[in-house]
Design a protein around this motif. Structure first.
Motif, PDB file in Angstrom:
ATOM      1  N   SER A 205       0.884  -1.248   0.023  1.00  0.00           N
ATOM      2  CA  SER A 205      -0.053   0.105   0.185  1.00  0.00           C
ATOM      3  C   SER A 205       0.886   1.427   0.020  1.00  0.00           C
ATOM      4  O   SER A 205       1.647   1.357   0.726  1.00  0.00           O
ATOM      5  N   GLN A 206       0.892   1.971  -0.954  1.00  0.00           N
ATOM      6  CA  GLN A 206       1.501   3.297  -1.093  1.00  0.00           C
ATOM      7  C   GLN A 206       0.477   4.576  -0.933  1.00  0.00           C
ATOM      8  O   GLN A 206       0.793   5.513  -1.905  1.00  0.00           O
ATOM      9  N   SER A 207      -0.526   4.302  -0.210  1.00  0.00           N
ATOM     10  CA  SER A 207      -1.361   5.418  -0.061  1.00  0.00           C
ATOM     11  C   SER A 207      -0.825   6.528   0.762  1.00  0.00           C
ATOM     12  O   SER A 207      -0.313   6.466   1.589  1.00  0.00           O
ATOM     13  N   TYR A 208      -0.945   7.552  -0.080  1.00  0.00           N
ATOM     14  CA  TYR A 208      -0.401   8.867   0.320  1.00  0.00           C
ATOM     15  C   TYR A 208      -1.670  10.064   0.513  1.00  0.00           C
ATOM     16  O   TYR A 208      -1.734  11.148   0.261  1.00  0.00           O
ATOM     17  N   ASP A 209      -2.866   9.511   1.096  1.00  0.00           N
ATOM     18  CA  ASP A 209      -3.805  10.113   1.048  1.00  0.00           C
ATOM     19  C   ASP A 209      -3.922  11.304   2.049  1.00  0.00           C
ATOM     20  O   ASP A 209      -4.114  12.315   1.591  1.00  0.00           O
ATOM     21  N   ASN A 210      -3.372  11.009   3.480  1.00  0.00           N
ATOM     22  CA  ASN A 210      -3.474  11.715   4.118  1.00  0.00           C
ATOM     23  C   ASN A 210      -2.349  12.889   4.554  1.00  0.00           C
ATOM     24  O   ASN A 210      -1.833  12.918   5.740  1.00  0.00           O
ATOM     25  N   ILE A 211      -1.482  13.205   3.473  1.00  0.00           N
ATOM     26  CA  ILE A 211      -0.514  13.675   3.708  1.00  0.00           C
ATOM     27  C   ILE A 211      -0.465  15.155   4.340  1.00  0.00           C
ATOM     28  O   ILE A 211      -1.150  16.165   3.543  1.00  0.00           O
ATOM     29  N   LYS A 212       0.173  15.524   5.261  1.00  0.00           N
ATOM     30  CA  LYS A 212      -0.198  16.875   5.924  1.00  0.00           C
ATOM     31  C   LYS A 212       1.414  17.671   5.638  1.00  0.00           C
ATOM     32  O   LYS A 212       1.345  18.958   5.594  1.00  0.00           O
ATOM     33  N   ALA A 213       2.518  16.998   5.611  1.00  0.00           N
ATOM     34  CA  ALA A 213       3.632  17.295   5.133  1.00  0.00           C
ATOM     35  C   ALA A 213       4.687  16.556   4.492  1.00  0.00           C
ATOM     36  O   ALA A 213       4.642  15.475   4.989  1.00  0.00           O
ATOM     37  N   ASP A 214       5.155  17.107   3.286  1.00  0.00           N
ATOM     38  CA  ASP A 214       6.069  16.068   2.419  1.00  0.00           C
ATOM     39  C   ASP A 214       7.617  16.653   2.362  1.00  0.00           C
ATOM     40  O   ASP A 214       7.614  17.393   1.315  1.00  0.00           O
ATOM     41  N   PHE A 215       8.450  16.282   3.014  1.00  0.00           N
ATOM     42  CA  PHE A 215       9.779  16.599   2.941  1.00  0.00           C
ATOM     43  C   PHE A 215      10.511  15.607   2.411  1.00  0.00           C
ATOM     44  O   PHE A 215      11.747  15.490   2.773  1.00  0.00           O
ATOM     45  N   ARG A 216      10.100  14.975   1.500  1.00  0.00           N
ATOM     46  CA  ARG A 216      11.009  13.987   0.634  1.00  0.00           C
ATOM     47  C   ARG A 216      12.121  14.832   0.156  1.00  0.00           C
ATOM     48  O   ARG A 216      12.102  15.911  -0.318  1.00  0.00           O
ATOM     49  N   THR A 217      13.514  14.096   0.149  1.00  0.00           N
ATOM     50  CA  THR A 217      14.655  14.580  -0.456  1.00  0.00           C
ATOM     51  C   THR A 217      14.396  14.320  -1.950  1.00  0.00           C
ATOM     52  O   THR A 217      14.030  13.460  -2.586  1.00  0.00           O
ATOM     53  N   GLY A 218      15.390  15.316  -2.726  1.00  0.00           N
ATOM     54  CA  GLY A 218      15.684  14.698  -4.011  1.00  0.00           C
ATOM     55  C   GLY A 218      14.554  15.007  -5.050  1.00  0.00           C
ATOM     56  O   GLY A 218      14.279  14.323  -6.088  1.00  0.00           O
ATOM     57  N   GLN A 219      13.407  15.823  -4.831  1.00  0.00           N
ATOM     58  CA  GLN A 219      12.370  16.122  -5.385  1.00  0.00           C
ATOM     59  C   GLN A 219      12.508  17.377  -6.182  1.00  0.00           C
ATOM     60  O   GLN A 219      11.962  18.387  -5.566  1.00  0.00           O
ATOM     61  N   PRO A 220      12.759  17.493  -7.433  1.00  0.00           N
ATOM     62  CA  PRO A 220      12.720  18.957  -8.165  1.00  0.00           C
ATOM     63  C   PRO A 220      11.234  19.284  -8.343  1.00  0.00           C
ATOM     64  O   PRO A 220      10.399  18.456  -8.363  1.00  0.00           O
TER      65      PRO A 220
END
Lengths: 486, 486
Positions: free
Chosen positions: A120-135
């Motif tokens: 399951s890769q659900s990112y439904d309820n994302i409040k903050a997304d600090f992933r690295t390496g994302q242009p």
């Protein structure tokens, strides 16, 4: 709407392993609306019956006339289906005798494995997304890119649709040479540039070329987990070398039996240090003394906010350093184009290995990228994104100061798409990351990227490249509330 | 036109290892027309001098004012160049004192390796080109393809420009499922289909997943040299299993300790046999008994001229057989899209390995191919090419009969883009192939593709897919003259 018709095949036969008086009706379902031809449908059904033993070895097939009548198809269709069974050896035919099922074909169904639940890769309820390496993909000039790509396809010489060799498009190699000169001030002969499908792939092939049994690859610790896994997947032992605020501490190299050194000298991942010239020279000396290569991964140093991009280690010794570059961060990850700068003595080995691994890149994106570089559109795009990312970086630092006071400090040079932030006294272990995830906060810690655990527990990684400033402010506020709540 | 100006730097310094009274003039050449900024040019030159020892450790740099004057640039430019040197640790600065060169930086140039001569790949004087596996690119509807690709790019959702996972585009997996049903009559769940960058890559990853030390992979002999090399490159021992006119002789499997079997059952490469159902069942039984997988490479069976395409071995046991398919022959090689059908229990491992090898395919060609499949343009293209290739095959056989009388016979099923031709009594060893090459005839023998040498010396491989009929006639005539001349 698909119509289907169940036709009962009246031809009767006996299953050898069962009571011989038991008689079965064979149902062949044919679908006249299907794109699969009738002969193939019939062939397929008969084949299944032969394989699962419902028509036993030595049994004759029904006569073509009889089966044609039963299924209400032409006799020719049945003949063709039988021909297919004959061609593949399911049945044997001899003149005058009926067509019979060959010996030794029955293979009962194996009990099928449990279906693996899709992760399951659900990112439904994302409040903050600090992933690295994302242009930030929203700012990529995709319509301009599409036009360039279309033109490149249109003008592509025909032979490029075939196999065109493992090196990459000549015009792209020339333009990358120019780009390296403009952006990093190094002069590279285009024939030393080999196109790849990205940095991870570059490391995959390079490590395949250089690996020596019984020796280790020396890696910065902490390092990018993806790169570490790429090496460990191949069964290559990794020797961690500690990193401080400047990068790899080269005193720890002494006495190590290594086949290569992997470093990120322009912007150490994840801590952000710039490897000082003294350590660079030391690294090269170590490599020379041990007759090994240095793999330099330059993943995002185009985006340096407080000065010029750092000159690659490669420029200090192009015969000892293999430089791995990528356009994933500068343009967009799905482009799947990177490059390596290879010492001359590795060219032949690289070509051979690439040819027998994935053959080559597709030429179309390569030609488009060559034009994007030639027309200097890339320079303008990098300039624009550098300004944008620089503002976001400032906003992130400001938000941290507002929300966390002076309980933190940042690590490393002002480069790239993320910051490592130390919160002295805090512990960001796996439990913390897990709680973050369940609370809709996506981030990783330096601990996550550490080979030897426990040394960098107090540092978080905050990727900001892909976030608008209000998203950054909101994200840091969410993070603050979360941290104070636990 | 580029103007350059040689500026002599009047600042004098002493090389420590030389006689201290010897004084050198330092020449910094700056180019005001260059795209490289002046500060970077100056930084670069100074850095080189520090690295090769011309400015020794501890020496002060010239004052910024003095150097600015000498080079006729602004003092700010010099300050920025010095900042770059400072950031990278080439020089040290303390308040009030001049900027000095750091310790331990000098690394004299290593004598550079001889430049490797680029392998000459001149095909200038080609009289006949019988390469195998070459589709005729002239007939690919490239303008239609370009329009489809442009539309696909235009409509691509933004997130697909980022990282979108190792499986491949959902719509493409669904369309390949439909294509497999239409073209080969097999039903495959799209979630069992994983997109690759081609068959060679498929084998690369699959073998990486399955390999077990101390065991071998069982391969048809003769087989495709490229595939053999792909495995041997990785250090995997290969066990050859002899092939007859029907394909792999499965009696030779008994007692072998194997981690996988690699076969081309629909059209054995290079001899052309169709593996009979009895041997197929035997293969699957062997795989089950030994708990191993069968790798089925289906490289060109779309083009079967005397009947329907052969059903894949995969359909007999989708949990034991890994099917490797490609669009390189059906569409064009530079597309770099293939696929594998994977048993469920391997999905997770595949995803992990792909993510850490080359991450994913680019999405654009995938979306275009999905549309090419959905709109049935591929069906029409395959039909057209099958007719064309079928005619060429007939022409080749006719030309052989005309030129060589009855001194030959062809092997294998009427499928694909090449024929194996036996000339009893002839010997086509390496010397023959070499002579062919120097005489402008490009071809390979079955011997070339053999693991155990000497068993198939009398067979040539004639690829005809890419040749017009008059080229075929001319080629066979050239071959005949050449063979009778030696």
């Amino acid at each position: 709407m698909i119509l289907s018709k169940l036709v009962l095949l009246k031809y009767q036969f006996v299953i050898s392993s069962l009571d011989p008086v038991e008689v079965y009706m064979l149902g062949i379902e044919i679908n006249r609306q299907s794109e699969v031809s009738l002969k193939r449908q019939i062939y397929h059904k008969l084949r299944d019956y032969i394989l699962d033993g419902r028509i036993a070895a030595g049994e004759p097939l029904p006569s073509t006339r009889e089966l044609a009548k039963d299924l209400a198809v032409s006799r020719n269709t049945i003949c063709e289906a039988y021909d297919m069974l004959l061609a593949e050896g399911f049945v044997l035919s001899s003149q005058g005798a009926p067509t019979r099922v060959a010996e030794g074909l029955s293979i009962p169904k194996e009990s099928s494995e449990e279906f693996l639940q899709k992760e399951s890769q659900s990112y439904d309820n994302i409040k903050a997304d600090f992933r690295t390496g994302q242009p930030d993909l929203r700012y990529f000039p995709r319509y301009m890119w599409n036009r360039i790509l279309y033109k490149a396809m249109d003008e592509m010489p025909l032979y490029q649709f075939g196999y065109s060799g493992p090196d990459g498009l000549t015009q792209l190699r020339e333009e990358i040479s120019g780009w390296l000169f403009r952006s990093r001030g190094i002069k590279v002969d285009p024939c030393d540039i080999f196109i790849t499908v990205g940095a991870t792939y570059g490391l995959h092939l390079i490590s395949g070329m250089l690996y020596e049994e019984g020796k280790e690859i020396l890696m910065e610790d902490p390092c990018h987990m993806g790169m570490l896994r790429a090496l460990r997947n191949k069964g290559y032992p990794v020797c961690p070398v500690p990193v401080d605020e400047h990068g790899m501490i080269i005193e720890h190299l002494d006495g190590k039996a290594a086949w290569a050194i992997y470093v990120t000298p322009s912007h150490q991942f994840p801590l952000g240090g710039i490897l000082p010239a003294g350590r660079r020279a030391g690294l090269i000396r170590f490599a020379r003394e041990n007759g090994i290569y240095i793999i330099e991964d330059d993943y995002d140093s185009e985006f340096r906010y407080c000065g010029e991009p750092i000159a690659p280690l490669y420029s200090m010794d192009p015969q000892r350093v293999i430089y791995v570059g990528t356009f994933s961060k500068v343009l967009f990850p799905a482009l799947r184009i990177g490059y390596v700068l290879l010492p001359r003595q590795l060219h032949k080995k690289w070509r051979y290995l690439r040819t027998h691994t994935d053959v080559q890149n597709p030429p179309f994106e390569q030609a488009a990228l060559a034009e994007f570089l030639r027309s200097r559109k890339i320079d303008r795009h990098v300039l624009k994104m550098k300004r944008l990312y620089g503002e976001r970086r400032k906003a992130l630092l400001l938000a941290l100061a507002e929300q966390f006071g002076n309980t933190w400090h940042s690590w490393g040079d002002a480069t790239g798409l993320h910051i490592a932030v130390e919160f002295p006294g805090m512990q960001f272990g796996y439990e913390f990351l897990h709680k973050c995830k369940t609370n809709g906060i996506i981030l990783k810690s330096v601990e996550y990227h550490s080979i030897c655990k426990g040394k960098h527990l107090d540092k978080l990684l905050l990727g900001y490249g892909h976030m608008e400033i209000d998203e950054i402010n909101k994200g840091i506020s969410v993070l603050n509330k979360f941290i104070t709540s636990i």
